[in-house]
Design a protein around this motif. Sequence first.
Motif, PDB file in Angstrom:
ATOM      1  N   THR A 142       0.710  -1.123  -0.236  1.00  0.00           N
ATOM      2  CA  THR A 142       0.105  -0.039   0.031  1.00  0.00           C
ATOM      3  C   THR A 142       0.918   1.370   0.035  1.00  0.00           C
ATOM      4  OG1 THR A 142      -1.645  -1.167   1.332  1.00  0.00           O
ATOM      5  CG2 THR A 142      -1.968   1.201   1.100  1.00  0.00           C
ATOM      6  N   PRO A 143       0.530   2.376  -0.868  1.00  0.00           N
ATOM      7  CA  PRO A 143       1.631   3.181  -0.908  1.00  0.00           C
ATOM      8  C   PRO A 143       1.235   4.445   0.265  1.00  0.00           C
ATOM      9  CG  PRO A 143      -0.071   3.501  -2.843  1.00  0.00           C
ATOM     10  CD  PRO A 143      -0.289   2.024  -1.824  1.00  0.00           C
ATOM     11  N   GLY A 144       0.103   4.120   1.189  1.00  0.00           N
ATOM     12  CA  GLY A 144      -0.048   4.960   2.065  1.00  0.00           C
ATOM     13  C   GLY A 144      -1.516   5.112   2.012  1.00  0.00           C
ATOM     14  N   LEU A 145      -1.938   5.267   3.337  1.00  0.00           N
ATOM     15  CA  LEU A 145      -3.328   5.665   3.596  1.00  0.00           C
ATOM     16  C   LEU A 145      -3.714   6.862   2.858  1.00  0.00           C
ATOM     17  CD1 LEU A 145      -3.859   4.467   7.334  1.00  0.00           C
ATOM     18  CD2 LEU A 145      -4.125   3.077   4.884  1.00  0.00           C
ATOM     19  N   PRO A 146      -4.748   6.846   1.914  1.00  0.00           N
ATOM     20  CA  PRO A 146      -5.286   8.115   1.310  1.00  0.00           C
ATOM     21  C   PRO A 146      -5.737   9.436   2.185  1.00  0.00           C
ATOM     22  CG  PRO A 146      -6.231   6.325   0.309  1.00  0.00           C
ATOM     23  CD  PRO A 146      -5.536   5.874   1.596  1.00  0.00           C
ATOM     24  N   GLY A 147      -5.320  10.325   1.746  1.00  0.00           N
ATOM     25  CA  GLY A 147      -5.909  11.615   2.719  1.00  0.00           C
ATOM     26  C   GLY A 147      -4.973  11.962   4.042  1.00  0.00           C
TER      27      GLY A 147
END
Length: 391
Positions: free
Chosen positions: A89-94
């Motif tokens: 996962t590139p990062g949690l959105p927002g």
Amino acid sequence: MSAARTALIIGGGIAGPVTALALQKAGIESTVFEAHPTAADGVGATLTVAPNGMRALAVVGADKAVCAVGQPVPGTVMADAQGTVLTSTPGLPGLPDSQTLSRSALYRALHDHAVAQGVKIEHGKRLVEVREGPAGVTACFADGTEATADILIGADGIHSTVRTLIDPAAPGPEYTGLLGFGGFVADSGVRPEPGHMTFSFGGRAFLGYWAVPDGRVCWFTSLPSAEPLTAAQVKELPAAGWLAQLRELFEGHQPGEALLAHTGADDLLCTGGMLMMPPVPRWYRGRMVLVGDSVHAPSSSSGQGASQAAESAVELARCLRDLPDPEAAFAAYEALRRPRVESIAAAAVQTNARKAAGAQAPAQRFFPTAEQMFGPVHRHSIDWDQPVSAA
């Protein structure tokens, strides 16, 4: 008790400067008193300030100072002991990026930012006694000096003096059964996904690792041990012996075996016994209150120590801003924070139990996504402008 307009903050680590900045934003003047003669340069290992911690720091304008010295590592990779990537996962959105940095760099960044904002920090002030009266609270220091204010805030860490002054029967830190180790490795052949921290599950041990900007790989793990050695005690024993134990533990593990094979004795970082605070019965008494690790230090397995300290600092300031009576403010602060910090600490206890089980741990059949694993904690935010109600 009249509204608090001045505060003494005991402890200049992470929680202390953030609390001072938050109080300043709330219109409360404070001074930070640190026992050590200088800032804690070179003290401690590497840690991560999670997205929720960065949001809390943004409330007091300290997030940019941390970003200036940290390495953004927003992404998460879940892998097994054979090196198979299960989720990425590139990062949690927002959310803002997690920032990875040394503990001493975080100390210095927060210290310097607070001073630049007009916060007064005094070093060489070891608290030995507190006197409370109808007009305020007085801190007495080992050098013979004293200071008086409306309230006193204990931000003095997991071995807190203020905690024992509030409640002589208060529990102290507990050992998790694990010793922490890590290292920086070059030319190991391991190529982590850029901008991602990999969590490798399975086999006989857990391993975390990521690429640092200079091309090396930073790794961390834990070794079950019945004896709660300090970092100094671990370092008194030959590093080659610890490396031998770790290499045996990671034999056949991908990429743990390669990382340990390329870690030299001089490269091994020993953080000692991993500690945590059990639930503390009393968070405050009279004009004194606790914040950060002094009252809710989760084990490092949570990845939330610094972030929870920042959250509590901001929430305490909100409560003191909106509730005129300090004891009412302290009660509201505890009501806001206790459920969250104890939930995070309890989850870390379960993680530690799995790590300590070693080879006897059952094979993990479910690998959560980053959203499932981190979302409930990382998406937490504090609305500074929202008024606080009494508990």
